[in-house]
Design an enzyme around this catalytic site. Structure first.
Site, PDB file in Angstrom:
ATOM      1  N   ASP A   1       1.461  -3.485 -18.736  1.00  0.00           N
ATOM      2  CA  ASP A   1       1.820  -2.232 -18.058  1.00  0.00           C
ATOM      3  C   ASP A   1       3.234  -2.228 -17.487  1.00  0.00           C
ATOM      4  O   ASP A   1       3.690  -1.207 -16.980  1.00  0.00           O
ATOM      5  CB  ASP A   1       0.864  -1.962 -16.887  1.00  0.00           C
ATOM      6  CG  ASP A   1      -0.550  -1.677 -17.357  1.00  0.00           C
ATOM      7  OD1 ASP A   1      -0.717  -1.327 -18.529  1.00  0.00           O
ATOM      8  OD2 ASP A   1      -1.475  -1.809 -16.550  1.00  0.00           O
TER       9      ASP A   1
ATOM     10  N   LYS B   1      -2.390  -7.804   1.228  1.00  0.00           N
ATOM     11  CA  LYS B   1      -2.221  -6.614   2.077  1.00  0.00           C
ATOM     12  C   LYS B   1      -1.980  -6.981   3.543  1.00  0.00           C
ATOM     13  O   LYS B   1      -2.784  -6.645   4.434  1.00  0.00           O
ATOM     14  CB  LYS B   1      -3.440  -5.699   1.952  1.00  0.00           C
ATOM     15  CG  LYS B   1      -3.626  -5.150   0.542  1.00  0.00           C
ATOM     16  CD  LYS B   1      -4.809  -4.199   0.444  1.00  0.00           C
ATOM     17  CE  LYS B   1      -4.951  -3.657  -0.969  1.00  0.00           C
ATOM     18  NZ  LYS B   1      -6.099  -2.740  -1.115  1.00  0.00           N
TER      19      LYS B   1
ATOM     20  N   ASP C   1       4.857  -0.572 -12.561  1.00  0.00           N
ATOM     21  CA  ASP C   1       3.614  -0.675 -13.304  1.00  0.00           C
ATOM     22  C   ASP C   1       3.252   0.743 -13.737  1.00  0.00           C
ATOM     23  O   ASP C   1       2.985   1.604 -12.900  1.00  0.00           O
ATOM     24  CB  ASP C   1       2.521  -1.263 -12.401  1.00  0.00           C
ATOM     25  CG  ASP C   1       1.169  -1.343 -13.078  1.00  0.00           C
ATOM     26  OD1 ASP C   1       0.887  -0.531 -13.976  1.00  0.00           O
ATOM     27  OD2 ASP C   1       0.366  -2.211 -12.704  1.00  0.00           O
TER      28      ASP C   1
END
Length: 348
Positions: free
Chosen positions: A110, A162, A218
């Site tokens: 991607d 995260k 991406d």
């Protein structure tokens, strides 16, 4: 040198385009996504590309046989019988990757950027450890898993998923180069290279990070596909401006296939790609869109932030401003003088 590209996914985020065409063969800026990577690998000296395939592998193989002859490289397919994650395909292709001692590239399918393969090889050779990954800077690291590494050497210390407190703004860009000994860490089973292999390599001092210069995206979903298109066209503007269209009716960065037909009084751009055989009738306004092969946009329509699929037809006087949506094999009919239209969706 060799490279392995992970192309086994179903491409669900780009449906309905990927219902009939495998995602790596969807055109991005008038060239299949996969070819952007393969051509740059060949330029960097890679002479054997291995595709880790599953979904629609026959279609991929047919297309890659043509590209194999054109580029003068070897292209092999490694077939997954079950999903093997992001590390399992390396174990499956072990024999192809280890017939010499040279390092090899691994790529997610991607990714689009100015591929720095030669710089990756130099970086990897310099530190001499098992693995190198490319990292890229993001504005909101709390949305990603970030990479924490030494700025001077690139040695990776850890990965943080995260983070709510700032520890790094660099993320994994989905491009790697490994020494063959790294394959001893992977068994032939479904395995995540990011979650199961990389943390151990980092702990043992065998994983280094190289920061990417320039753009990266991406492009696996429509919103990011269009953002990546805009970034790519700006890169073309800097490096090969002669490839872009200029003159009356063109605004900003616009890439048009030579076989496309454009009517009178059209305004195109900024950030538009028109594929082979596309027809824009008179008075069309189009911005921030990709229009794929054989599509027709009829007169006086307005399109913004769309991916228009192959052989689609958008009717006259249609205002189609769908934020990051896919128009696929779609005929739009304008009703009366307002902007109400019916959609008739058909599969080719």
């Amino acid at each position: 040198m060799k490279a392995l590209i992970l192309v086994g996914g179903y491409g669900t985020r780009l449906r309905p385009l990927t219902l009939t065409v495998p995602k790596p063969l969807v055109e991005f800026c008038n060239k299949p996504i996969l070819l952007h990577q393969v051509e740059n690998l060949a330029k960097a000296g890679v002479d054997h590309v291995i595709l880790a395939v599953s979904y629609m592998s026959e279609v991929l193989e047919r297309e890659m046989r043509l590209q194999e002859q054109r580029l003068g490289i070897r292209i092999s397919l490694s077939h997954e019988q079950e999903p093997l994650g992001t590390a399992g395909p390396l174990a499956l292709a072990r024999e192809l990757l280890t017939d010499n001692d040279e390092p090899f590239f691994v790529l997610n399918s991607d990714v689009i950027c100015d591929f720095p393969f030669e710089d990756m090889l130099k970086f990897h050779t310099h530190h001499g450890k098992e693995g190198s990954i490319v990292v890229t800077k993001v504005e909101e690291p709390s949305k990603y898993g970030v990479v924490v590494y030494e700025g001077e050497t690139g040695r990776i210390h850890r990965f943080v998923e995260k983070p709510q407190v700032f520890v790094s703004n660099k993320i994994n860009a989905g491009m790697y180069i490994f020494s063959p000994s790294m394959l001893n860490r992977i068994q032939l089973r479904p395995t995540s290279i990011e979650k199961e292999i990389f943390p151990i390599m980092a702990k043992e001092g065998h994983l280094y990070a190289m920061e990417l210069q320039g753009f990266w995206m991406d492009i696996g979903q429509p919103k990011d596909f269009l953002t990546g298109m805009s970034m790519y066209l700006q890169s073309v503007r800097v490096q090969n401006p002669e490839k872009l269209c200029t003159g009356p009716g063109f605004l900003g960065n616009v890439l048009v296939d030579p076989t496309a037909v454009i009517g009178e009084n059209c305004t195109i751009g900024p950030n538009v790609t028109l594929g082979a055989g596309v027809v824009l009738e008179d008075g069309v306004r189009i911005k921030r869109c990709t229009v794929l092969k054989g599509a027709r946009i009829r007169s006086h329509s307005w399109l913004e932030s769309c991916i228009v699929g192959w052989s689609s037809s958008v009717g006259q006087w249609v205002s189609f401003t769908l934020l990051f949506e896919v128009v696929y094999s779609l005929t739009c009919h304008l009703m009366a003088s307002n902007l109400i239209f019916y959609w008739l969706v058909w599969m080719p």
